[in-house]
Design an enzyme around this catalytic site. Structure first.
Site, short mmCIF file in Angstrom:
data_model
loop_
_atom_site.label_atom_id
_atom_site.label_comp_id
_atom_site.label_asym_id
_atom_site.label_seq_id
_atom_site.Cartn_x
_atom_site.Cartn_y
_atom_site.Cartn_z
N GLU A 11 -9.75 -33.53 62.77
CA GLU A 11 -10.39 -34.03 64.00
C GLU A 11 -10.42 -35.55 64.06
O GLU A 11 -10.81 -36.13 65.06
CB GLU A 11 -11.84 -33.51 64.08
CG GLU A 11 -11.98 -32.01 64.27
CD GLU A 11 -12.00 -31.23 62.96
OE1 GLU A 11 -11.46 -31.74 61.94
OE2 GLU A 11 -12.54 -30.11 62.94
N TRP A 39 -30.78 -28.32 46.30
CA TRP A 39 -29.33 -28.21 46.48
C TRP A 39 -28.60 -28.57 45.19
O TRP A 39 -28.87 -29.60 44.58
CB TRP A 39 -28.85 -29.19 47.55
CG TRP A 39 -29.28 -28.85 48.94
CD1 TRP A 39 -29.98 -27.75 49.35
CD2 TRP A 39 -29.04 -29.63 50.10
NE1 TRP A 39 -30.19 -27.81 50.70
CE2 TRP A 39 -29.62 -28.95 51.19
CE3 TRP A 39 -28.38 -30.84 50.36
CZ2 TRP A 39 -29.57 -29.43 52.49
CZ3 TRP A 39 -28.34 -31.32 51.65
CH2 TRP A 39 -28.92 -30.62 52.71
N LYS A 89 -27.81 -23.28 47.03
CA LYS A 89 -29.23 -23.51 47.28
C LYS A 89 -30.03 -22.74 46.23
O LYS A 89 -30.25 -21.55 46.35
CB LYS A 89 -29.60 -23.07 48.70
CG LYS A 89 -29.03 -24.04 49.72
CD LYS A 89 -28.55 -23.36 50.97
CE LYS A 89 -27.57 -24.23 51.71
NZ LYS A 89 -26.35 -23.54 52.13
P1 AMP Z 1 -8.80 -31.00 57.05
O1 AMP Z 1 -9.23 -31.10 58.46
O2 AMP Z 1 -8.06 -29.76 56.72
O3 AMP Z 1 -8.10 -32.25 56.61
O4 AMP Z 1 -10.13 -30.90 56.16
C1 AMP Z 1 -11.11 -31.90 56.21
C2 AMP Z 1 -12.09 -31.69 55.11
O5 AMP Z 1 -11.48 -31.86 53.84
C3 AMP Z 1 -13.23 -32.68 55.11
O6 AMP Z 1 -14.22 -32.34 56.04
C4 AMP Z 1 -13.71 -32.61 53.66
O7 AMP Z 1 -14.56 -31.51 53.46
C5 AMP Z 1 -12.42 -32.36 52.90
N1 AMP Z 1 -11.93 -33.63 52.34
C6 AMP Z 1 -11.01 -34.48 52.84
N2 AMP Z 1 -10.83 -35.53 52.02
C7 AMP Z 1 -11.67 -35.37 50.98
C8 AMP Z 1 -11.97 -36.13 49.80
N3 AMP Z 1 -11.33 -37.25 49.51
N4 AMP Z 1 -12.92 -35.64 48.98
C9 AMP Z 1 -13.57 -34.49 49.24
N5 AMP Z 1 -13.32 -33.73 50.32
C10 AMP Z 1 -12.40 -34.16 51.18
#
Ligand code: AMP
Length: 545
Positions: free
Chosen positions: A331, A447, A442
């Protein structure tokens, strides 16, 4: 009073026109799906993009139509990005790793008129074709010599379509807010949701990710290899940003294994690359086993999932590669934060620097961040207060494509987008993701961060990968279960892993049980699929019950 500056629209063709004009002999190198390495210049790429724009027009593609791609990182896919959006249509990049039901859903939801596919995906499309209602035609991205036998109705050959077209095309003068591309979220929860990018958002994001601090530090002195697929949020914007900066672009095709990547990184003298941790863990495995060293790579951007500390350390110490940890979302086009260290931290010890680098970085210019509690009240950026991360900015979605329910759930009254990530932000602005809202454990009203536990466990020398999920517990509500993949040849015990964690996390965070598996399930974008893991361990009884 308005300023007296020209209001020329920001349109995607301008990125490749610039590259053709000013970096005309800079190369785009691809590992083709047919096998050989393909190379041409930005000037040649642009000539073919204009032919393709003519071909699309001849096929009857009109402004606003959705045209899908199902393809690896390669030059034809690159051409489609610019030709489809340039004529005012919308380039929908399908992630072929999605479940078949999800692919069917998104093609029908997007009402794609045409699908352009690599030969690799012909069989997959054949099996789905009867369910892909609105699709009028399929174009196979190859030449006549490699055209496969196919049951796809009236399948066309990409090179044959281009052959008869002229190398000039007059791009329409679109409004910069015209939609240019469409990506669906990977759908780890619920059905996939569409992010509909505009020319303006794409150009602004491209300019931003070229800058040194903001992301990938692209310039005409750089060779960049996006190891993240072009069907996953535009390979993080690199195929747009590379021509805008004149960087040499290396597209790795279908092969993202350690050895194939190493070969390209060395042969093409790649200086900058980007991808998810799973890909880099594969490269490190290969480097360890082969004894090979990285000789040209300078910057490695890692994101999409949390970068384990051990990964950061090994690249830095053994290969002299600077790791930049980044966070973003479909997004968000996708880049939101990046972790290039400020100069004032350079004098810290390597360990202290890595403690900063393992966080997800600072907001890049253009992206506003806030954290809120369950009631939507803002929390301070003190490095301690934990809440949901909300974002706003010119390359962030303001609604989902044709999905009012999902839209209503994701945006607040002031237009901020709720990321679903649970984070703290320190006074320097470093974001630290502690969990996905739905992955938190939880326990007794408190948390437990599954990500913190996973990161700590990932540092165990006998573990290749680890994931933590919540298991129902009669007393505590939920307790953590650690599911781990042992490193090749290692035979760790659960007790040893828990012992290892004792001085790294609070006592009440220690997992109630450790289960070893051969492999963890991954989503279509390379993240551990907590959804599948939870399904697999549904009803699991913890020894502490
Ligand atoms: P996507 O839209 O498939 O790229 O997924 C996005 C989600 O990936 C984010 O909301 C995070 O939960 C996770 N994400 C992306 N980059 C990182 C990062 N460097 N560390 C941890 N989670 C990440």
């Amino acid at each position: 009073m308005h300023g007296l500056m020209m209001d020329t629209p920001l349109l995607t063709p301008s990125l490749i026109v610039y590259a053709a004009d000013y970096h005309g002999d800079t190369e785009v190198v691809s590992r083709s799906v047919e096998g050989p390495i393909h190379r041409y210049s930005y000037r040649e790429a642009y000539a073919r993009i204009q032919r393709l724009a003519n071909a699309l027009t001849r096929l009857g593609v009109r402004e606003g139509d959705r045209v899908a791609t199902m393809a690896w990182n390669g030059y034809r896919h690159f051409e489609l990005y610019f030709a489809i959006s340039g004529i005012g249509a919308i380039c929908h990049t399908i992630n072929p790793r999605l479940f078949h039901e999800q692919i069917t859903y998104i093609v029908n939801h997007a009402e794609d008129r045409f699908i352009f596919a690599d030969i690799t995906f012909v069989e997959l499309l054949e099996s789905l074709q009867v369910r892909l209602g609105a699709v009028e035609g399929y174009v196979i991205m190859t030449d006549a010599a490699h055209m496969p036998e196919t049951t796809l109705p009236d399948a066309m050959c990409y090179e044959t379509l281009l052959e008869r077209e002229a190398e000039e095309f007059a791009w329409p003068a679109l409004d910069e807010n015209t939609a240019s591309a469409l990506c669906y979220t990977s759908g780890t929860t619920g059905r996939p949701k569409g992010a509909l990018y505009s020319h303006r958002s794409t150009v602004l994001h491209s300019l931003s990710v070229c800058t040194v601090d903001n992301a990938i530090a692209l310039s005409s002195r750089v060779t960049v290899l996006p190891a993240v697929p072009m069907f996953h949020v535009h390979a993080w914007g690199i195929p747009y940003a590379a021509p805008a900066s004149g960087a040499k672009l290396v597209l790795p095709g279908a092969r993202l294994d350690g050895e194939s990547l190493y070969e390209l990184l060395e042969d093409e003298r790649v200086t900058h690359t980007a991808g998810v941790p799973t890909v880099w863990l594969g490269l490190l495995d290969y480097l360890r086993e082969s004894g090979n060293k990285l000789n040209h790579l300078e910057d490695l951007l890692v994101g999409g999932a949390a970068a384990p500390l051990s990964l950061i350390r090994e690249f830095e110490e053994d290969h002299g590669v600077n790791i930049v940890h980044a966070w973003g979302m479909t997004e968000m086009s996708p880049v939101g934060t990046t972790g290039r260290l400020k100069r004032k931290f350079e004098s810290l010890s390597p360990e202290a620097r890595r403690e900063i680098k393992r966080k997800q970085g600072r907001a890049i210019y253009g992206v506003e961040l806030k954290i809120v509690d369950d009631r939507g009240t803002r929390l301070p950026h003190d490095g301690k207060s934990v809440g949901q991360l909300m974002v706003r900015g010119p390359w962030i979605a303001r609604a989902y494509y044709k999905d009012p329910d999902a839209t209503a759930a994701a945006f607040d009254d002031e237009g901020w987008f709720a990321t679903g990530d649970v984070v703290n932000i320190d006074p320097e602005g470093h974001v630290q993701i502690t969990d996905r809202a739905k992955d938190l454990i939880k326990s007794g009203g408190e948390w437990i961060s599954s990500i913190d536990l996973e990161n700590a466990a990932a540092g165990h020398p006998d573990l290749a990968e680890a994931a933590v999920i919540a298991i129902a517990h009669p007393k505590w509500g939920e307790r953590p279960l650690l599911v781990a993949v042992p490193r090749k040849g290692a035979q760790p015990t659960g007790a040893a892993v828990v012992d290892f964690l004792r001085d790294k996390v609070a006592k009440w965070w220690l997992p109630d049980d450790v289960v070893f598996v051969d492999e963890l399930p991954h989503t279509a974008t390379g993240k551990v699929s907590k959804l599948k893991l939870r399904e697999r361990f549904a009803g699991y009884k913890l020894p502490t019950e």
